[in-house]
Enzyme design. Structure first.
Site, mmCIF file in Angstrom:
data_model
loop_
_atom_site.group_PDB
_atom_site.id
_atom_site.type_symbol
_atom_site.label_atom_id
_atom_site.label_comp_id
_atom_site.label_asym_id
_atom_site.label_seq_id
_atom_site.Cartn_x
_atom_site.Cartn_y
_atom_site.Cartn_z
ATOM 1 C CD GLU A 1 4.403 0.421 6.950
ATOM 2 O OE1 GLU A 1 5.327 0.664 7.747
ATOM 3 O OE2 GLU A 1 4.020 1.252 6.081
ATOM 4 C CG ASP B 1 -0.196 0.223 2.531
ATOM 5 O OD1 ASP B 1 0.819 -0.477 2.759
ATOM 6 O OD2 ASP B 1 -0.624 1.077 3.331
#
Length: 415
Positions: free
Chosen positions: A180, A85
């Site tokens: 994350e 991400d």
């Protein structure tokens, strides 16, 4: 020196960063955005195509794979982990990477139309990479080297090891995670399934970084209640929550903020404020490497509220503090050989290790507390989370070599 195919590495990296994987802290799903699945599925297919074993993706988009041992003696399984991400701090949609070959040490025009310039006069680290190939943004998005550089490096390292069976290694586990950047990357990571004795996140910044301590972290929501009445008849009646919020902000140590701190210095960071007369919300993050100082910071935020409430003679301010993650140092120090191996790998490759605390957090922090000790190794990028992000290709190539060398050195230790 092991040869890494520069053009193929660039092609892989560009193919990843041009897929939008921005995460969303307001979402309750995992992954937090549907678009993260696009890159997740691509990675699964690539892992299978290159010949990795036990390639899996679960219902929350956590990806795992294994490169089996090629030695006939017992070697601890080790892992390499990165997240796919990108941060919601700045848009990751329609990323248009620019490749600057043989960087000349001068200003890089990211976007002439909008006069956006990446300049070594402001970003001095650029000068370290004179003569190298640098990948930048076009000034309108972030790049996504955090942490698609790490993913690229792990993939290229696995491909290299598969192509060079003469390099001896034990079982190598690969893990790619969602979310994350919003602090949830390790929340649903199955450590037992992963099956590594220790791992490394490839999520650091400049070449040479090797980190095994990070901030203790908490988030705080400060809610201030006011009273709204007609402003023409407000004397003695109206209570403007935004003015009280201003008093709260000014009561915290002004120089203990991100822009005034470095190294192991902690801070209070006001990152969002929404207010009207009747209610104002302040959103803070609290950070400190020292556990006692960390606890003291949380107490200060409550004490400031208590003092102002006493002055106001009412409960106008409430503070809700929630811990986010803790310093992984206490879980790494008992197994410092895992840091020593990474350090030796860098030195073997002529890289000066930069061992320092992380002024942030990684999946490795939470994973260390979950039973998987997990130091952090450089991925090569700079200026994460914004339009001035860039990554030197040569740093990524070195990171690939570090992964391969760590695997090789680990096997040699257990002959």
């Amino acid at each position: 020196m092991m040869p890494i195919d520069k053009e193929k590495l660039i092609k892989r990296f560009v193919s990843y960063v041009t897929i939008d994987t921005e995460s969303d802290p307001e979402s309750n799903t995992t992954p937090s955005t549907e678009k993260q699945w696009v890159l997740a599925h691509k990675l699964v297919e690539e892992l299978k195509e290159m010949g990795m074993s036990n390639v899996t993706i679960d219902d929350n988009a956590y990806i795992m794979a294994t490169l089996p041992s090629n030695v006939d003696y017992d070697v601890p399984a080790i892992g390499f982990i990165s997240h796919f991400d990108t941060t919601p701090d700045f848009t990751g949609k329609d990323v248009k990477p620019q490749i600057i070959e043989n960087y000349d040490g001068k200003d890089i025009i990211l976007n002439a139309e909008e006069d956006i310039v990446l300049s070594p006069a402001y970003f001095e680290d650029l000068l370290q990479y004179k003569g190298q190939t640098i990948i930048t943004t076009d000034g309108t998005t972030l790049l996504g080297a955090d942490d698609k550089a790490g993913i690229t490096e792990i993939m290229e390292a696995m491909k290299y090891l598969l192509a060079h069976p003469e390099i001896e290694h034990g079982d190598i586990k690969v893990g790619f995670t969602p979310d994350e950047e919003i602090g949830r990357g390790a929340h649903k990571f199955d450590v037992e399934k992963f099956g590594a004795e220790w791992a490394y996140t490839m999520d650091g910044s400049q070449i040479g970084e090797l980190e095994y301590e990070n901030f203790n972290a908490a988030g705080a929501v400060v809610t201030i209640k006011g009273k709204i009445v007609h402003p023409g008849y407000a004397k003695g009646k109206m209570v403007n929550s935004m003015y009280i919020a201003q008093d709260y902000i000014n009561s915290l140590p002004r120089l203990e903020t991100p822009e005034h701190t470095s190294d192991r210095e902690g801070f209070f960071h006001l990152y969002q404020m929404n207010g009207k007369v009747e209610e104002t919300k302040l959103q803070y993050i609290i950070r400190d490497h020292d556990k006692e100082h960390f606890e003291a910071r949380k107490a200060i935020m409550q004490q400031v509220a208590n003092d102002l409430n006493e002055q106001l003679e009412q409960i106008a301010i409430t503070v809700d503090v929630k811990d986010q993650y803790f310093n992984m140092r206490e879980h790494i120090e008992p197994v410092m050989h895992i840091v020593d191996i990474a350090k030796e790998a860098m030195e073997t490759l002529g890289i000066q290790p930069l061992i320092k605390p992380i002024r942030g957090g990684t999946d490795g922090s939470q994973l260390s507390f979950m039973g998987l000790p997990c130091p952090n190794i450089f991925a090569g990028g700079h200026n994460f989370h914004g339009r001035y992000e860039y990554v030197p290709v040569e740093s990524m190539m070195k990171a690939v070599q570090v992964i391969v060398t760590v695997a090789e050195l680990t096997a040699k230790r257990y002959i």
